[in-house]
Each structure stands twice: as C-alpha cells, then as structure tokens.
Design a protein around this motif. Structure first.
Motif, short mmCIF file in Angstrom:
data_model
loop_
_atom_site.label_atom_id
_atom_site.label_comp_id
_atom_site.label_asym_id
_atom_site.label_seq_id
_atom_site.Cartn_x
_atom_site.Cartn_y
_atom_site.Cartn_z
N UNK A 1 0.85 -1.19 0.00
CA UNK A 1 0.00 0.00 0.00
C UNK A 1 0.88 1.24 0.00
N UNK A 2 0.47 2.26 -0.74
CA UNK A 2 1.17 3.55 -0.74
C UNK A 2 0.17 4.60 -0.29
N UNK A 3 0.45 5.22 0.85
CA UNK A 3 -0.44 6.23 1.41
C UNK A 3 0.00 7.63 0.99
N UNK A 4 -0.96 8.40 0.51
CA UNK A 4 -0.74 9.83 0.27
C UNK A 4 -1.19 10.65 1.48
N UNK A 5 -2.31 10.24 2.08
CA UNK A 5 -2.79 10.85 3.32
C UNK A 5 -3.18 9.70 4.25
N UNK A 6 -2.52 9.58 5.39
CA UNK A 6 -2.83 8.52 6.34
C UNK A 6 -3.30 9.15 7.65
N UNK A 7 -4.57 8.93 7.97
CA UNK A 7 -5.18 9.46 9.19
C UNK A 7 -4.90 10.95 9.36
N UNK A 8 -5.03 11.65 8.27
CA UNK A 8 -4.88 13.10 8.32
C UNK A 8 -3.48 13.61 8.09
N UNK A 9 -2.47 12.73 7.95
CA UNK A 9 -1.10 13.18 7.74
C UNK A 9 -0.73 13.05 6.27
N UNK A 10 -0.29 14.15 5.68
CA UNK A 10 0.01 14.19 4.25
C UNK A 10 1.44 13.73 4.01
N UNK A 11 1.62 12.78 3.10
CA UNK A 11 2.94 12.29 2.71
C UNK A 11 3.38 13.04 1.46
N UNK A 12 4.03 14.19 1.64
CA UNK A 12 4.45 15.00 0.51
C UNK A 12 5.48 14.29 -0.34
N UNK A 13 6.27 13.41 0.27
CA UNK A 13 7.26 12.67 -0.50
C UNK A 13 6.58 11.80 -1.56
N UNK A 14 5.50 11.11 -1.14
CA UNK A 14 4.77 10.27 -2.09
C UNK A 14 4.07 11.12 -3.15
N UNK A 15 3.53 12.27 -2.75
CA UNK A 15 2.84 13.14 -3.71
C UNK A 15 3.78 13.65 -4.79
N UNK A 16 5.04 13.88 -4.43
CA UNK A 16 5.99 14.42 -5.40
C UNK A 16 6.53 13.36 -6.35
N UNK A 17 6.27 12.07 -6.06
CA UNK A 17 6.76 11.00 -6.93
C UNK A 17 5.82 10.82 -8.12
N UNK A 18 6.37 10.90 -9.34
CA UNK A 18 5.58 10.73 -10.56
C UNK A 18 5.50 9.24 -10.87
N UNK A 19 4.31 8.67 -10.78
CA UNK A 19 4.13 7.23 -10.96
C UNK A 19 3.95 6.92 -12.46
N UNK A 20 4.76 6.03 -13.01
CA UNK A 20 4.57 5.66 -14.43
C UNK A 20 3.36 4.73 -14.58
N UNK A 21 2.62 4.91 -15.66
CA UNK A 21 1.47 4.05 -15.98
C UNK A 21 1.83 3.25 -17.22
N UNK A 22 2.00 1.92 -17.11
CA UNK A 22 2.41 1.10 -18.26
C UNK A 22 1.43 1.21 -19.42
N UNK A 23 1.91 0.85 -20.60
CA UNK A 23 1.10 0.98 -21.82
C UNK A 23 -0.13 0.10 -21.79
N UNK A 24 -0.08 -1.04 -21.08
CA UNK A 24 -1.22 -1.97 -21.09
C UNK A 24 -2.18 -1.72 -19.92
N UNK A 25 -2.01 -0.61 -19.20
CA UNK A 25 -2.93 -0.24 -18.11
C UNK A 25 -3.70 0.99 -18.55
N UNK A 26 -4.99 0.84 -18.71
CA UNK A 26 -5.79 1.93 -19.27
C UNK A 26 -6.55 2.74 -18.22
N UNK A 27 -6.41 2.41 -16.95
CA UNK A 27 -7.04 3.22 -15.92
C UNK A 27 -6.21 3.12 -14.65
N UNK A 28 -6.33 4.14 -13.81
CA UNK A 28 -5.67 4.14 -12.51
C UNK A 28 -6.74 4.32 -11.44
N UNK A 29 -6.46 3.83 -10.25
CA UNK A 29 -7.45 3.90 -9.17
C UNK A 29 -6.86 4.54 -7.93
#
Length: 554
Positions: free
Chosen positions: A49-77
C-alpha cells in the motif's frame, strides 16, 4: 533482478518518507487517500500500500513521486475515506499535457461530490488515442473542503506519466475490477545504471528529510507545536518560470535576478504632504455624493461627481474619526501623488475645508468598484477565465513597473487596494482606509500597528523593510487571490506563526484550476531572499508572453 530491486526500493522509500513525515509533521486533513495493494501491483509489480494521506497526515514525498502508468494499463485507481465522522465535500480535475495522444481522461465518479465515511475506490480512465508513441504527463488535482465556515481546504496534486504506444494494446482493465498482474518488460543494462543512481539519490533525500525533522524538533522546543495543513506546500521558489514542465515562454524572460537590493522608500515628510495637498485642493461644493459603496467603523467610500460632469470615487471619514485617522487618510491617500498611468487610480483632488472630515477624490468611471468585493460576489467573479486573470495581473504589473521606475514602493499590494470596472480594467490604488474597510486582512503583532501580515515578505514581517522586492512578494499573493476569488491567504495560520511558516519554506498551495505556468510565476515571487525575486519588468514580460500564448487558442 535490478528492476525488482528498483520496484521494492520505490515502495520502501515512499512508505519510509510517509513515516518520517508522520514523525515530524502534524497535518490535520481528516481523511485517508492511498493506493491499495492491487493498484500498486498493477503499476509497480509489487504487493504493498502507498499512502498519500494517512489518518490526516500528508505524505508530501509520495505526492511528489511521478508514478509511471504502463502501456497496457488503461485506468488508474485511488482509494479514499473520510475520517471526519461525516462525508467531506470534494472537487476533482484531471488534465493531460497532450490531449491529441491522451484525450481528456474519464472519471467514474462525479467531479464534485462527497468523500464517503466508508472506503471507496474510484478509477480514472487513461485511454491513449494510439496515433503515435509518447509519454504524457497527467495531473490529478483534488480539493477537499474540511470546514467551509473556516475556509479550511486541503489541496492534493497527484502526477502520473502515461506511456502510450503507436497502436493501443489490448485492455488490461477499463474502469472495472483491478487485475493483479501486468506484463513487465525485462530489465536492461541501462536500467541497472538508472536503478543505482536512483537509490543513491533517494538515500541523500532521506538523509535530508531526517535532518529536517531534527531541526523541526529543535524549533518546536522553542516555539511550540506549529500548525501544519495541506492547504500549504513547500516550494522551490528560487527558480525561474521556465522550470515548469509546460512553460511556454522563452527561457530568457525571467531568469535574471536583482543584482543588488532594491531601493527602499521612506515615509512622506510633513512639508511634502502639505505641498501635495495644496496642489490638489478643490472646492468642496463642487463634489456631489450619490451613493455609499463601502462603510467601516470610521471610513466611507462614495460614488459621486465632480463639477457635475466627472465621475469620481470619494474617500472620507465619519464625524467621530480621530485626528490620527484623518492624518492616515491624507497621508496614504497622497502616497501615489503624481502617478500618471492607465493602471493606477490617481488622486484627482482633496478637500480639507472641513478638517475633521476631509475628502480625497479619484477619477473613476461610474461602474468602478473594489476588486476584492468584486471577486467575493459570486454573480460577478465566477465567470472570470484564466485568460482574464492573466490580463488583470499584467495590467497591475505594468502599473508597478511605472511606480518603481519613479522610486515609489507601494507596501500594501492586494486586491482590496485595487479597483475594477465593467470592462475588467484593473487599477492599483493606495491603501487609505483599507485597515478600517477590511479589518480581517490586518493584524497587530503586539506592536500597536495593524499590518497586512499574510501579504508581507519575511523581511517586511520581521524588520519592516519594504522595497521593490517586498512588493513582488505581495504581488504573488494578489495573483493567488485572483485565482481563488479573494480567499483569505493562510487562513488557518495564526498571524504570530507566519514568520515561522515562511522561514520553514511553506507557501500558499497551487489554487484549483490554476495553470502550472501561472503558479510558477507566483512561486517565483515568494523566494525567501529579496535579491532572488523578480522585478516587475520581468514579471510583466513573463505574464505578457503567457497571455500571448494562451490567447492564440481562444
């Protein structure tokens, strides 16, 4: 093997960054936002699991990471949940940098709604057109209203890099159940080098974050627990505008900085004030007041006429105003004396026949009104476009180029000290009566002086040092006001804590639907050192170029 090490390292770094921020920051957001294990498996090939906000605490490090979306993945959740004991209102916007390759993404929830109290997973479709191969940056902006009455709003920005191929591959999933496996290309020798470099860089980042936490803990022993909310963000403010990935202006526009500290302009001497008043004195009988526009405890702003044929705005005080308030009206009303520019509301005349209630006249069309009140009026301001915001900012920047070229420092740049007419022509005015008419914008920090604390640069806040550079800082806040319809900047921060916020690098967050190019200009105005902020000639050039570019397609 190298790719697996890279994938696990990314997950470990994201969660370790979250742990560090939980340890040293206390950001109350009252919600959870994260990627569930299935989503992480699809994108990175590991179960975590990757948390961006956990129980009200913002993980700015995770927010600043640009996540690649592979060519065979047509949606993100994303998965989220309100922890406030009630649904939280939200608005969401998704933008791709190349709509020809990646048409406007589709969201399977409404763009405006409420975050439920139970866990909910929603999807964003990222289907490529397949006309050519490319990598497209996708930005997901979410605004969550925690407390509408207190204007407590959380802004979250997620970034993805969608990999599009010439011919779109078979769908892995389309806004439906998440698959647990994705095809992953084998690693190469170049990938091994990239992995090693990334891990080394990540180690340096972790050490810096740890040092920051130690420094923050030491400060708290001296200053107490500082409030942190995700309405603000730490900005790299000493960079030129063109560093934005989508900036379309030429690199040379705003890269130069001050070669020395800007000039500082002192207050008017009594003799100079009397000379200005004598040159602008008009007969009171020639002024007719028609209707009251604004009223404070002792200040009044009227619409009226002069000589029965010239529309004017009239500033005056009530009968019970003290002599100090009368003096402030005259002194601040004369601060833009002699300014002759289409973007400046110049003083037309002054009447001191009645020394207890003097009049200060400004030449203005009958439709002229205060800019802040205009922005706060939903019927007027909500139709303003980004192009118009850039146009208004450019007009004010040109006015300040004129003021600074004559050695005049304004000291109180804000929407409350501007006027606008029905053609959206904006003019900068003086700050007379503003403390009375907009008392919520001024604070006293124990020195018996009301100051616009939330608009002040650090040197102006600490040492009352005003210069062209402090005007640049305030101009950045004014542009933020334009983009947020005159929201109160730093509304959740105690005025006494502003100095610590600014020293720690925290600034106003990017407004919802504000283009990256425009926000980059704002952030550049908020450089900590005065010599690193742009002068208004540079700001005017940058805004003018941006305006020319965006209007080509409108």
């Amino acid at each position: 093997m190298a790719k697996k090490i890279y994938e696990y390292s990314i997950i470990w770094l994201l969660n370790f960054g979250c742990w560090l921020l939980l340890l040293c920051c206390n950001v109350q957001s009252h919600l959870n936002v994260y990627l569930n294990p299935q989503e992480v498996m699809r994108l990175l090939g590991v179960s975590a699991e990757v948390y961006y906000v956990r129980e009200g605490h913002v993980n700015n490090y995770a927010l600043n990471f640009i996540v690649p979306v592979p060519a065979n993945v047509r949606d993100i959740t994303f998965t989220w949940q309100s922890l406030a004991g009630r649904p939280l209102p939200y608005s969401i916007n998704v933008v791709s940098t190349d709509q020809e390759i990646l048409p406007r993404p589709f969201i399977n929830i409404s763009q405006i709604g409420e975050i439920p109290t139970n866990e909910q997973t929603f999807a964003i479709g990222l289907k490529c057109s397949g006309i050519r191969a490319s990598e497209v940056d996708v930005t997901i902006s979410i605004e969550v209203i925690l407390n509408r009455a207190l204007s407590n709003v959380t802004h979250l920005v997620f970034r993805r890099k969608r990999i599009c191929l010439l011919a779109e591959p078979e769908e892995n999933t389309v806004l439906g159940p998440v698959l647990l496996e994705t095809a992953v290309p084998p690693p190469t020798g170049i990938l091994t080098i990239i992995v090693s470099s990334s891990l080394a860089l990540a180690l340096v980042i972790i050490l810096l974050m740890t040092a920051y936490c130690v420094r923050r803990s030491a400060k708290r022993q001296n200053h107490g627990q500082l409030m942190r909310t995700s309405s603000f963000q730490r900005l790299n403010t000493n960079v030129p505008c063109q560093q934005s990935a989508t900036y379309i202006g030429p690199p040379s526009i705003i890269s130069p900085i001050h070669s020395s500290l800007p000039r500082k302009v002192g207050t008017q001497q009594p003799e100079e004030l009397h000379r200005r008043i004598s040159e602008l004195t008009v007969e009171r009988c020639r002024v007719r007041l028609s209707n009251l526009l604004q009223e404070g405890t002792f200040g009044r702003v009227y619409r009226g006429t002069y000589n029965d044929n010239q529309d004017v705005l009239v500033k005056t005080v009530a009968q019970h105003a003290s002599q100090m308030q009368v003096s402030l009206l005259l002194q601040e009303g004369m601060s833009l004396y002699g300014a002759s520019h289409q973007g400046i509301l110049s003083v037309l005349g002054v009447s001191i026949e009645d020394h207890t209630t003097p009049f200060v006249l400004y030449s203005a069309p009958n439709t002229t009104r205060n800019l802040k009140l205009f922005l706060l009026d939903p019927s007027c301001a909500r139709t303003i476009t980004t192009v118009q915001i850039v146009m208004m900012s450019t007009q004010l920047a040109q006015a300040l180029v004129h003021l600074h070229s004559h050695g005049v420092v304004h000291k109180d740049i804000a929407t409350r000290n501007c006027v606008i007419d029905d053609q959206l022509r904006v003019k900068l005015s003086d700050s007379s009566l503003s403390r009375d008419l907009f008392p919520g914008d001024y604070n006293c920090l124990g020195d018996s002086e009301n100051r616009p604390v939330k608009w002040l640069s650090l040197e102006a806040l600490q040492h009352k040092q005003f210069s062209e550079a402090s005007d640049s800082w305030a101009f950045g806040v004014l542009m933020w006001e334009l983009c947020t319809y005159a929201k109160q900047p730093y509304s959740e921060v105690d005025p006494f804590e502003m100095e610590h916020y600014l020293k720690d690098g925290y600034r106003l967050a990017q407004p919802f639907n504000c283009p990256d190019e425009l926000f980059t200009i704002m952030a550049y105005c908020w450089a900590l050192l005065p010599v690193e902020r742009p002068i208004f000639a540079q700001l005017n050039a940058c805004l003018s170029e941006f305006y020319a570019q965006v209007t080509r397609y409108v």
